[in-house]
Design a protein around this motif. Sequence first.
Motif, PDB file in Angstrom:
ATOM      1  N   UNK A  40      26.693  32.912  42.424  1.00  0.00           N
ATOM      2  CA  UNK A  40      26.748  31.943  43.522  1.00  0.00           C
ATOM      3  C   UNK A  40      28.113  31.315  43.739  1.00  0.00           C
ATOM      4  N   UNK A  41      29.077  31.643  42.890  1.00  0.00           N
ATOM      5  CA  UNK A  41      30.396  31.007  43.017  1.00  0.00           C
ATOM      6  C   UNK A  41      31.283  31.698  44.056  1.00  0.00           C
ATOM      7  N   UNK A  42      30.889  32.900  44.489  1.00  0.00           N
ATOM      8  CA  UNK A  42      31.703  33.633  45.474  1.00  0.00           C
ATOM      9  C   UNK A  42      32.385  34.816  44.803  1.00  0.00           C
ATOM     10  N   UNK A  43      32.006  36.019  45.219  1.00  0.00           N
ATOM     11  CA  UNK A  43      32.453  37.236  44.526  1.00  0.00           C
ATOM     12  C   UNK A  43      33.974  37.393  44.523  1.00  0.00           C
ATOM     13  N   UNK A  44      34.562  37.411  45.720  1.00  0.00           N
ATOM     14  CA  UNK A  44      35.995  37.744  45.773  1.00  0.00           C
ATOM     15  C   UNK A  44      36.863  36.594  45.278  1.00  0.00           C
ATOM     16  N   UNK A  45      36.463  35.358  45.612  1.00  0.00           N
ATOM     17  CA  UNK A  45      37.230  34.202  45.117  1.00  0.00           C
ATOM     18  C   UNK A  45      37.225  34.203  43.591  1.00  0.00           C
ATOM     19  N   UNK A  46      36.047  34.433  43.009  1.00  0.00           N
ATOM     20  CA  UNK A  46      35.955  34.399  41.549  1.00  0.00           C
ATOM     21  C   UNK A  46      36.690  35.581  40.927  1.00  0.00           C
ATOM     22  N   UNK A  47      36.540  36.758  41.539  1.00  0.00           N
ATOM     23  CA  UNK A  47      37.235  37.941  40.998  1.00  0.00           C
ATOM     24  C   UNK A  47      38.735  37.671  40.969  1.00  0.00           C
ATOM     25  N   UNK A  70      36.733  46.510  45.145  1.00  0.00           N
ATOM     26  CA  UNK A  70      37.718  47.582  45.250  1.00  0.00           C
ATOM     27  C   UNK A  70      38.560  47.491  46.522  1.00  0.00           C
ATOM     28  N   UNK A  71      37.927  47.066  47.634  1.00  0.00           N
ATOM     29  CA  UNK A  71      38.662  46.944  48.903  1.00  0.00           C
ATOM     30  C   UNK A  71      39.825  45.974  48.776  1.00  0.00           C
ATOM     31  N   UNK A  76      41.633  47.087  39.807  1.00  0.00           N
ATOM     32  CA  UNK A  76      40.775  46.411  38.828  1.00  0.00           C
ATOM     33  C   UNK A  76      39.789  47.383  38.185  1.00  0.00           C
ATOM     34  N   UNK A  77      39.573  47.208  36.902  1.00  0.00           N
ATOM     35  CA  UNK A  77      38.542  47.975  36.207  1.00  0.00           C
ATOM     36  C   UNK A  77      37.210  47.260  36.415  1.00  0.00           C
TER      37      UNK A  77
END
Length: 376
Positions: A40-47, A70-71, A76-77
């Motif tokens: 819930x924290x946000x996929x791309x922001x957290x990544x 990946x986009x 990143x692994x």
Amino acid sequence: MQSSQIYLSRSAFSHNIALFRKLIGPKSKFTAVVKSNAYGHGLLATASIALDAGADYLGVNSLEEALSIRRVFSKATILIMGSIPHLKERVAELADENFWVMVSRIEEMELLAKLSPTPKIHLKVDTGMSRLGIPHQNAEVIAKEIAEKKLPLTGIATHFASTEDFTEHSHSMLQLGNFQDTIDTFAKHGFIDLICHCASSASAMLFSEARMDLVRVGISLYGLWPSLETKLSLSLMKKDVGMLKPALTWKTQIQHIQNLNPGTFVGYGSTFKTTHETRLAVVPVGYYEGLDRKLSNHGYMLVHGERAKILGRICMNMTMLDITHIPDAKIGDDVVIIGKSGNEMISADDHATWTGTINYEVVTKILGSFPRIIED
Ligand SMILES: *Cc1c(COP(=O)(O)O)cnc(C)c1O
């Protein structure tokens, strides 16, 4: 401005990752588990924050999540931990040498092995959870078959069923033993330098033997404890891993204020009736935005550093609060749903206690479409 603001604290993420680094030492790698929109924290922001803070790998559940990352992050692994539905039709999308795909069946390995570039294949072993993975009892037969078919295997993994749930860890120890036996069996068949992993947040904190080559840390990356039992277990074992820092703050603003006479009903079903003159605030957040409806007449938000009780039922997009004791509160003022206000704080754990669930579910339910705002 949106009706809710979700803030992510970069320093909290860095703190939590540093805490695990210290715990796991240099031999074990840190996988930031960002599945389910990063809890819930946000996929791309957290990544992005996790990679900046030095996470070695990212862990996701689905192929879709892996492709979204990946986009944006070409190198990143990414460890794909869930099983991929319709793998046969979608297998071409997995041709990526930095995808690490966890599989439970030899057919899945055969499909992946044909790809070029070939993703890294990690075999899941069911050591006592009865979810995914080859049964550990079949390790001998399966290791032999993989060796005979010359399938490329680079990793082996399992997952614990109940580390978070108890302070007594015999089932986890049994699983760990089964996993170690499976690793030995595979070694006998020539798989000698597999990447071995089994630990999530709780087991990484509790069992040094479980840290192996990498840990897969989800809930504690976000500064939340896997459970009270995990905290208790650590203190019983006289281990101090330090404090976690919650990374998320959820805010909204007062949208409307009303003064109600004694004896006035509030909300759907008229489940609340005022007993005295009541100043009521309406906030534009309801169950659609991710507030559990079990917070109806139960639970609080923070206004001006004070707790304001939820009155009546949570609506789809609105909630009513008692602000009688906060006379300065006015339309447009901040309301904290999860996080700190003055000296007060409401945590995801408070929500979990109020609604009879776990902190994992509380944060995962926060509506994904709000932008996540990164703070330092
Ligand atoms: C979700 C998940 C994790 C992370 O678990 P936490 O308890 O959130 O740390 C680790 N491994 C697997 C396979 C998972 O599905």
